[in-house]
Write a protein that holds these residues in place. Structure first.
Motif, PDB file in Angstrom:
ATOM      1  N   ASP A  19       0.818  -1.212   0.000  1.00  0.00           N
ATOM      2  CA  ASP A  19       0.000   0.000   0.000  1.00  0.00           C
ATOM      3  C   ASP A  19       0.853   1.264   0.000  1.00  0.00           C
ATOM      4  O   ASP A  19       0.526   2.246  -0.662  1.00  0.00           O
ATOM      5  CB  ASP A  19      -0.950   0.002   1.201  1.00  0.00           C
ATOM      6  N   ASN A  20       1.964   1.256   0.737  1.00  0.00           N
ATOM      7  CA  ASN A  20       2.863   2.418   0.759  1.00  0.00           C
ATOM      8  C   ASN A  20       3.522   2.642  -0.602  1.00  0.00           C
ATOM      9  O   ASN A  20       3.678   3.785  -1.042  1.00  0.00           O
ATOM     10  CB  ASN A  20       3.952   2.239   1.817  1.00  0.00           C
ATOM     11  N   ILE A  21       3.919   1.552  -1.252  1.00  0.00           N
ATOM     12  CA  ILE A  21       4.548   1.683  -2.578  1.00  0.00           C
ATOM     13  C   ILE A  21       3.544   2.246  -3.568  1.00  0.00           C
ATOM     14  O   ILE A  21       3.844   3.192  -4.313  1.00  0.00           O
ATOM     15  CB  ILE A  21       5.108   0.323  -3.051  1.00  0.00           C
ATOM     16  N   ILE A  22       2.355   1.703  -3.577  1.00  0.00           N
ATOM     17  CA  ILE A  22       1.304   2.162  -4.500  1.00  0.00           C
ATOM     18  C   ILE A  22       0.915   3.608  -4.203  1.00  0.00           C
ATOM     19  O   ILE A  22       0.637   4.385  -5.115  1.00  0.00           O
ATOM     20  CB  ILE A  22       0.096   1.207  -4.452  1.00  0.00           C
ATOM     21  N   ALA A  23       0.934   3.999  -2.935  1.00  0.00           N
ATOM     22  CA  ALA A  23       0.592   5.374  -2.539  1.00  0.00           C
ATOM     23  C   ALA A  23       1.707   6.365  -2.826  1.00  0.00           C
ATOM     24  O   ALA A  23       1.580   7.550  -2.535  1.00  0.00           O
ATOM     25  CB  ALA A  23       0.223   5.408  -1.057  1.00  0.00           C
ATOM     26  N   ASN A  24       2.830   5.880  -3.369  1.00  0.00           N
ATOM     27  CA  ASN A  24       3.951   6.737  -3.754  1.00  0.00           C
ATOM     28  C   ASN A  24       4.638   7.389  -2.547  1.00  0.00           C
ATOM     29  O   ASN A  24       5.084   8.535  -2.609  1.00  0.00           O
ATOM     30  CB  ASN A  24       3.511   7.790  -4.779  1.00  0.00           C
ATOM     31  N   ILE A  25       4.723   6.631  -1.452  1.00  0.00           N
ATOM     32  CA  ILE A  25       5.442   7.100  -0.261  1.00  0.00           C
ATOM     33  C   ILE A  25       6.908   7.327  -0.649  1.00  0.00           C
ATOM     34  O   ILE A  25       7.438   6.674  -1.532  1.00  0.00           O
ATOM     35  CB  ILE A  25       5.318   6.067   0.880  1.00  0.00           C
ATOM     36  N   GLU A  97      20.652   0.181  -3.959  1.00  0.00           N
ATOM     37  CA  GLU A  97      20.171   1.482  -4.440  1.00  0.00           C
ATOM     38  C   GLU A  97      18.730   1.286  -4.894  1.00  0.00           C
ATOM     39  O   GLU A  97      18.419   0.303  -5.573  1.00  0.00           O
ATOM     40  CB  GLU A  97      21.027   1.994  -5.600  1.00  0.00           C
ATOM     41  N   MET A  98      17.857   2.200  -4.508  1.00  0.00           N
ATOM     42  CA  MET A  98      16.442   2.090  -4.836  1.00  0.00           C
ATOM     43  C   MET A  98      15.976   3.333  -5.575  1.00  0.00           C
ATOM     44  O   MET A  98      16.344   4.451  -5.201  1.00  0.00           O
ATOM     45  CB  MET A  98      15.619   1.923  -3.552  1.00  0.00           C
ATOM     46  N   LYS A  99      15.188   3.126  -6.590  1.00  0.00           N
ATOM     47  CA  LYS A  99      14.567   4.223  -7.324  1.00  0.00           C
ATOM     48  C   LYS A  99      13.140   3.836  -7.669  1.00  0.00           C
ATOM     49  O   LYS A  99      12.816   2.652  -7.823  1.00  0.00           O
ATOM     50  CB  LYS A  99      15.302   4.509  -8.641  1.00  0.00           C
ATOM     51  N   LYS A 100      12.321   4.849  -7.843  1.00  0.00           N
ATOM     52  CA  LYS A 100      10.976   4.617  -8.377  1.00  0.00           C
ATOM     53  C   LYS A 100      11.054   4.708  -9.894  1.00  0.00           C
ATOM     54  O   LYS A 100      11.944   5.367 -10.446  1.00  0.00           O
ATOM     55  CB  LYS A 100      10.014   5.650  -7.814  1.00  0.00           C
TER      56      LYS A 100
END
Length: 171
Positions: A19-25, A97-100
């Protein structure tokens, strides 16, 4: 072992934080959440002498640096790392390393370049520069690209200074 540890933590992260990922946290928050699952997996895998840190920018008290070539180096702050903070001979285990998905290609490519440098073996950096404080030899580098719109996660795996595989997961 490290890839199994990561996969367990990633699966739990994607399931619990969907839910946090989908909500663009924010990316920083998501890295912090992934750190919790990696830290729990670290203990299950018997790595109590290691630490899981977000936004870590130090190497033996100095700024953390990587070297890309003879005259090409820079200071870095990794999104997420698992290491012994210099207390063990096998210090550097995992760099992440993380990116959207919506981030610019140049920013993603900079992260990939950093993972290539961080996972190089000691022999690959000999003769580059007289800079004993640069970091390398992470056993595993991981680039994570989260796509909340498609509920997918791309993972690129880096070892010994090269991308060795990639895979995608839905959540």
């Amino acid at each position: 072992m490290l890839m199994s540890l990561f996969n367990e933590a990633l699966d739990e992260f994607l399931w619990r934080e969907r839910d946090n990922i989908i909500a663009n946290i924010s990316e920083r928050n998501l890295c912090g959440r992934l750190m919790l699952y990696l830290d729990a997996a670290r203990l299950r895998y018997g790595l109590a002498d290691y630490f899981t840190d977000t936004e870590y920018n130090r190497n033996k008290g100095d700024l953390k640096r990587v070297i890309h070539g003879p005259d090409d180096f820079n200071t870095i702050t990794c999104d997420l790392i698992m290491h012994s903070r210099g207390r063990r001979q096998d210090d550097n285990l995992i760099a992440i390393e993380m990116k959207k998905r919506h981030h610019k290609a140049a920013s993603k490519d900079a992260d990939r370049r950093r993972l290539i440098a961080l996972t190089r073996a000691p022999a690959a950096v000999q003769g580059f520069a007289d800079m004993p404080d640069h970091v390398y030899d992470y056993q595993l580098g991981l680039f994570i690209e989260l796509d909340g719109d498609q509920a997918t996660c791309l993972v690129e795996v880096y070892q010994q200074g090269a991308k060795v595989e990639d895979f995608q997961r839905g959540f």
